[in-house]
Design a protein around this motif. Structure first.
Motif, short mmCIF file in Angstrom:
data_model
loop_
_atom_site.label_atom_id
_atom_site.label_comp_id
_atom_site.label_asym_id
_atom_site.label_seq_id
_atom_site.Cartn_x
_atom_site.Cartn_y
_atom_site.Cartn_z
N ALA A 1 87.37 66.31 47.78
CA ALA A 1 86.51 65.28 47.21
C ALA A 1 85.17 65.25 47.95
O ALA A 1 85.14 65.38 49.18
CB ALA A 1 87.18 63.92 47.32
N PRO A 2 84.06 65.06 47.23
CA PRO A 2 82.77 64.93 47.89
C PRO A 2 82.60 63.59 48.60
O PRO A 2 81.73 63.45 49.47
CB PRO A 2 81.77 65.08 46.75
CG PRO A 2 82.52 64.65 45.53
CD PRO A 2 83.95 65.04 45.76
N TYR A 3 83.43 62.58 48.22
CA TYR A 3 83.36 61.25 48.84
C TYR A 3 84.64 60.52 48.48
O TYR A 3 85.14 60.67 47.36
CB TYR A 3 82.16 60.48 48.28
CG TYR A 3 81.98 59.11 48.89
CD1 TYR A 3 81.16 58.92 50.00
CD2 TYR A 3 82.65 58.00 48.37
CE1 TYR A 3 81.01 57.66 50.57
CE2 TYR A 3 82.51 56.74 48.94
CZ TYR A 3 81.68 56.58 50.04
OH TYR A 3 81.54 55.33 50.61
N PRO A 4 85.21 59.75 49.42
CA PRO A 4 84.90 59.65 50.85
C PRO A 4 85.35 60.91 51.59
O PRO A 4 86.04 61.76 51.01
CB PRO A 4 85.69 58.42 51.29
CG PRO A 4 86.79 58.28 50.29
CD PRO A 4 86.29 58.84 49.00
N THR B 1 88.12 62.94 38.46
CA THR B 1 89.08 62.59 39.50
C THR B 1 88.61 61.36 40.25
O THR B 1 87.41 61.12 40.41
CB THR B 1 89.28 63.73 40.51
OG1 THR B 1 88.02 64.05 41.12
CG2 THR B 1 89.85 64.97 39.83
N SER B 2 89.56 60.58 40.73
CA SER B 2 89.25 59.53 41.69
C SER B 2 89.74 59.99 43.06
O SER B 2 90.68 60.78 43.18
CB SER B 2 89.91 58.21 41.29
OG SER B 2 91.31 58.33 41.21
N VAL C 1 84.65 58.07 42.09
CA VAL C 1 85.03 58.84 40.90
C VAL C 1 84.05 59.99 40.77
O VAL C 1 82.84 59.80 40.92
CB VAL C 1 85.02 57.96 39.64
CG1 VAL C 1 85.30 58.80 38.40
CG2 VAL C 1 86.04 56.83 39.76
N SER C 2 84.57 61.19 40.50
CA SER C 2 83.73 62.39 40.46
C SER C 2 84.07 63.25 39.25
O SER C 2 85.21 63.26 38.77
CB SER C 2 83.93 63.23 41.73
OG SER C 2 83.61 62.49 42.89
N GLY C 3 83.08 63.99 38.78
CA GLY C 3 83.30 65.03 37.79
C GLY C 3 83.76 66.29 38.51
O GLY C 3 83.03 66.84 39.34
N VAL D 1 79.50 63.23 42.16
CA VAL D 1 79.96 61.86 42.35
C VAL D 1 79.36 60.98 41.25
O VAL D 1 78.14 60.88 41.12
CB VAL D 1 79.56 61.33 43.74
CG1 VAL D 1 79.97 59.86 43.88
CG2 VAL D 1 80.20 62.16 44.84
N LEU D 2 80.23 60.36 40.47
CA LEU D 2 79.78 59.50 39.37
C LEU D 2 79.62 58.05 39.81
O LEU D 2 78.84 57.30 39.20
CB LEU D 2 80.78 59.58 38.21
CG LEU D 2 81.04 60.99 37.65
CD1 LEU D 2 82.12 60.94 36.58
CD2 LEU D 2 79.76 61.59 37.11
#
Length: 305
Positions: A199-202, A223-224, A239-241, A263-264
């Motif tokens: 994940a780019p965040y967190p 994805t969350s 939440v990210s694409g 990151v959305l």
């Protein structure tokens, strides 16, 4: 009888808390109960309300003790939400983390536990009856599942699920496979593919790289991700694409993950564990399991094609 009375008391308490609770601190989150038993661990779209102004969704709770709630129905109307407990008819699961409607099979759902047991459910009114249950295929050492998505394309079904991962040393593993059903109801999975995902965040030590998965009508994978410092927080999530999925007419499943996920939205103070794209709109319904702080839901426009 005592167990039934305890369940009714718990359900009444949950409804009372909901009625009295204000919106979240940012004015957009709606509270769904005020303790660790009422968190939202997964969301499945059920249908539109009769007046078309809201949606009904099923949500799972990650409770582990006998008699504790496993499943509820939320009617979401953008600020006037209501929640009601559902009766679980069949073997009780331990630690439900995801639920998805089965495309093309009205009233039927798959629910997933953290250890990879899949329950096929038939929902009638306020009762969810267990049709069958079985383990996921290809479970890896240490896998801990929080997500499930079902995809229908070209007359075929596929399932996506993921080990959530843990911090910098363990990315999530996203699994995908064709999905069919035996005549007696058991889910049957075809050849399984795997992809690592960060994940780019967190990005801290407590990061769960995939806490849920949603797929848009066009095949975009959303994805969350979440971080959890303990039962009282602090929490953080995003939440990210993440990429795309396609299912061919022959049933072949292809997953392409983005080299740099987008990151959305980020959500400090909340731990998102449930996410569902609402049909006919660009909205995603998000749900949180904030442990001792309870659970919340809200919508965000993350599901555009």
């Amino acid at each position: 009888m005592l167990q039934r009375m305890a369940w009714l008391t718990s359900a009444a308490t949950l409804l009372t808390v909901l009625a009295a609770a204000p919106a979240g601190a940012d004015g957009a989150w709606q509270k769904m109960g005020g303790d660790a038993r009422s968190g939202v661990s997964g969301i499945a779209f059920e249908g539109r309300t009769a007046d078309g102004a809201g949606v009904d969704v099923l949500v799972v709770h990650d409770n582990k003790r006998s008699g504790q709630p496993r499943l509820s129905r939320i009617t979401h109307r953008g600020g006037a939400d209501a929640i009601s407990p559902m009766t679980w008819d069949g073997p009780e699961p331990v630690d439900l983390e995801a639920i998805e409607a089965i495309p093309g099979m009205p009233g039927e759902y798959l629910a997933l536990t953290s250890r990879g047991i899949v329950y096929r459910l038939k929902v009638t009114g306020s009762t969810a009856a267990v049709v069958d249950y079985s383990p996921l295929p290809a479970i890896g050492e240490g896998d801990d599942f929080e997500s499930l998505a079902l995809v229908a394309q070209n007359g075929r079904l596929a399932a996506l699920w993921a080990d959530r991962g843990a911090g910098a040393d363990r990315p999530a593993t996203l699994y995908a496979a064709p999905l069919t059903f035996a005549a007696w109801g058991q889910p049957l999975f075809g050849a399984v593919t795997r992809r690592a995902y960060r994940a780019p965040y967190p990005t801290g030590d407590g990061t769960r790289h995939i806490s849920d998965i949603a797929v848009t009508d066009s095949g975009r994978i959303i994805t969350s991700s979440a971080s959890d410092a303990g039962d009282d927080g602090p929490f953080d999530s995003a939440v990210s694409g993440a990429g795309r999925v396609t299912v061919s007419a022959a049933g072949r499943v292809r997953v392409t993950l983005a080299a740099s996920p987008t990151v959305l939205g980020t959500f400090p103070r909340y731990k998102i564990e449930g996410m569902e794209c609402l049909p006919g709109s660009a909205d995603a319904l998000l749900g949180t399991d904030d442990e001792n702080l309870g659970g919340y839901v809200r919508t965000m426009p993350f599901c555009a094609a």
